[in-house]
Design an enzyme around this catalytic site. Structure first.
Site, mmCIF file in Angstrom:
data_model
loop_
_atom_site.group_PDB
_atom_site.id
_atom_site.type_symbol
_atom_site.label_atom_id
_atom_site.label_comp_id
_atom_site.label_asym_id
_atom_site.label_seq_id
_atom_site.Cartn_x
_atom_site.Cartn_y
_atom_site.Cartn_z
ATOM 1 N N GLU A 140 10.021 -18.060 94.090
ATOM 2 C CA GLU A 140 10.713 -16.932 94.716
ATOM 3 C C GLU A 140 9.833 -15.547 95.180
ATOM 4 O O GLU A 140 10.053 -14.816 95.562
ATOM 5 C CB GLU A 140 11.758 -16.699 94.131
ATOM 6 C CG GLU A 140 12.859 -17.942 93.938
ATOM 7 C CD GLU A 140 13.889 -17.514 93.090
ATOM 8 O OE1 GLU A 140 14.011 -16.597 92.306
ATOM 9 O OE2 GLU A 140 15.158 -18.087 93.309
ATOM 10 N N GLU A 145 6.515 -34.256 77.966
ATOM 11 C CA GLU A 145 6.499 -33.202 77.285
ATOM 12 C C GLU A 145 5.817 -33.377 76.032
ATOM 13 O O GLU A 145 5.624 -32.453 75.094
ATOM 14 C CB GLU A 145 7.925 -32.304 77.086
ATOM 15 C CG GLU A 145 8.694 -32.996 76.273
ATOM 16 C CD GLU A 145 10.152 -32.706 76.201
ATOM 17 O OE1 GLU A 145 10.622 -32.558 74.886
ATOM 18 O OE2 GLU A 145 10.787 -32.438 77.253
#
Length: 584
Positions: free
Chosen positions: A389, A420
């Site tokens: 953004e 992860e």
């Protein structure tokens, strides 16, 4: 020796051309070879699961430890698949799996430091110093394999066709290549090459070396050796070797002395005192070393103990949601709405730490640094979202704020939470992005214990970068500091136990909004409270831009639209023109 022996260790290394295996017996602390063999291709990318199972099933079945290290085993998912197949073949053995570059390095150095350079059908460079591992190459024949047998062969074929196109000449290299393949014309050669596998193309490599005296061929070989030397030199620099020990592996190096000499000449230009030699220990023996436990895991995976995870606040059961399924719909929604109040309190609680983080980021970005968000699962996706953004909202370059997600872009739409578990993968992700000491890395993990994130932060600190640690677990172990600024949002237990996409996810999103937006304000990317650096890329944003200009310049909306169209939709330029009385 019976159906099963605790003293027998089987090591397997598979490549695109062949698979070597060796069975050893452990006598005290020594490993004694009993028998060995060579089979066909053993690349994980070449074989179906059934073919792989068949390949492994013809090897000795009585070992108590088995190491299977194959070309093409590059990801955690690849390891899972390879382990499942190996476990089905040796159900009672302790099995260790990985890639052939790991077994190659083990064969060359065992638990010592150095740089292993492989030039077989493909190519790869692996280095280790003081427990830190670095890699180069090994991307496969479509995107990498510089200086390997396939790379040499494909460049030779291109040269054959080029010589024919420019001089209508069938060179000695071309003639011998056609003879080797049983092909009559160059047109047939192109058809064959387009359908051939890389191991088939690598068969041409010995022919190329037999014509090494030809100028064009010598040039191909020099370029290949130089490319490998540059890759090895890059690894040596990153690992800060002063006089690196380099071991050459793979059929191109072991079978072609001229190629070893070309590599050494090129590498010594930057590293004149390097110790360079051919590794004579087969990679299958490296697989034995790894299976025997003589070395640490080549991919260092650190998992969190279940008892530790259970202690995380985000993993605690929420007493207010114990009978969730019995609540009527309105009460259910009210409970969720009420729980979200904890987000505001959690963020307010961490205002001092957030302010310190904003100042750290501002100083870094003003000095030319960048911000990297890194995380796994929901945490990583939120970092990716905030980073994406920044360019449209504040007009900055996409490189300024970057999101790094465990499992890559594919993990945005498809769950890849297993990614992860590797600290090394987190560290490698930062190295691949070229993180430097002027940057800031923000690690995001709700539990505060995700190995991928901890590994990345440790690597960032090693590189001298600034670090921020954002969690939702104030109870985590603070004995070891992970970052320059540590922010622990006390969101409390989730309504659905352990589902950190709920309150923890919301609080993390708010915290990231605060960090990035405040930094952009400090960098002057906002005027008053207007998005004056907005990039108007669609009709809605163009109307928003016009309203900003109209409000700031005190002109009507249509005038603002006309003005923006004359300034290539640059809001600040449009406002400047009105204040400077410049005609559109």
């Amino acid at each position: 020796m019976g159906a099963f022996s605790k003293n027998l260790i089987l090591g397997i290394e598979g490549g695109a051309t062949k698979t070597r295996w060796i069975l050893c017996e452990k006598e005290n602390e020594s490993l004694v070879s009993i028998t060995e063999g060579v089979l066909g291709p053993g690349s994980l990318r070449l074989l179906s699961l059934e073919e792989l199972r068949h390949l492994l099933s013809v090897m000795p079945a009585d070992a108590s430890r088995v190491g299977v290290f194959l070309a093409g085993c590059a990801t955690e998912r690849d390891r899972e698949v390879l382990r499942e197949v190996a476990d089905s073949v040796w159900p009672h053995a302790t099995v260790r799996v990985g890639s052939d570059r790991e077994s190659g390095f083990a064969a060359a150095f065992q638990d010592h430091d150095g740089i292993a350079v492989i030039a077989g059908t493909g190519s790869a460079v692996t280095g280790r110093a003081g427990g830190i591992e670095d890699r180069a190459g090994g991307w496969g024949h479509l995107l990498g394999d510089s200086g390997g047998g396939y790379d040499i062969a494909i460049n030779a074929l291109r040269r054959i066709l080029y010589d024919y196109d420019t001089a209508r000449e069938i060179t000695p290299l071309a003639a011998e290549t056609l003879q080797l393949l049983g092909i009559n014309t160059l047109a047939e050669l192109t058809v064959w090459a387009q359908a051939a596998h890389k191991s088939d193309l690598a068969r041409i490599t010995p022919v190329v070396f037999r014509h090494a005296e030809e100028f064009s061929v010598a040039r191909i070989l020099r370029r290949g050796a130089a490319a490998l030397a540059r890759l090895a030199g890059s690894v040596a620099r990153r690992l800060e070797f002063h006089s690196p020990v380099v071991r050459l592996q793979g059929g191109v190096f072991t079978g072609q002395p001229i190629y070893r000499d070309l590599f050494e000449q090129e590498f010594r230009k930057a590293w004149p005192t390097a110790d360079i030699d051919v590794c004579t220990t087969p990679g299958s023996m490296g697989s034995v070393y790894l299976a025997a436990g003589h070395m640490p895991d080549p991919v260092r995976v650190q998992t969190v103990a279940e008892s530790e995870v259970a202690q995380a606040v985000t993993e605690q059961p929420n007493p207010r949601s114990a009978d969730l399924g019995l609540l009527p719909t309105r009460k259910l929604v009210e409970l969720f709405a009420t729980e979200e109040r904890a987000v505001e309190e959690a963020v307010r609680h961490c205002v001092p730490e957030l302010a310190i983080a904003v100042d750290l980021l501002t100083a870094s970005l003003q000095a030319g640094g960048r911000l990297f968000y890194i995380g796994a699962g929901t945490s990583g996706r939120l970092g990716l979202l905030d980073a994406s953004e920044m360019p449209p909202t504040f007009g900055v370059e996409p490189e300024l704020v970057q999101g790094v997600l465990a499992g890559g872009v594919a993990a945005v739409m498809r769950s890849s939470e297993s990614a992860e578990d590797s600290r090394e993968a987190g560290a490698l992700a930062l190295r691949d992005r070229g993180v430097r000491d002027s940057d800031v890395v923000c690690g995001i993990t709700a539990s505060g214990r995700t190995p991928y994130v901890l590994g990345a932060l440790a690597e960032a600190r090693r590189l001298g970068a600034g670090t921020i640690f954002l969690t939702c677990n104030p109870r985590r172990d603070r004995a070891v500091g992970h970052a320059d600024v540590e922010i622990d949002l006390p969101t409390g237990p989730e309504i659905i136990t352990g589902s950190t996409r709920l309150k923890a996810g919301t609080a993390t999103k708010v915290a990231l909004n605060i960090l990035s937006t405040c930094v952009m304000v400090r960098l002057g990317r906002v005027d008053g409270n207007s998005m004056s650096c907005l990039k108007p890329t669609n009709e809605k944003l163009r109307r928003r831009a016009a309203q900003i200009v109209a409000d700031c310049a005190k002109i009507d909306f249509e005038q603002a639209l006309d003005l923006l169209s004359c300034t290539n939709w640059d809001i600040r330029e449009a406002i400047l023109r009105t204040k400077s009385h410049i005609s559109p």
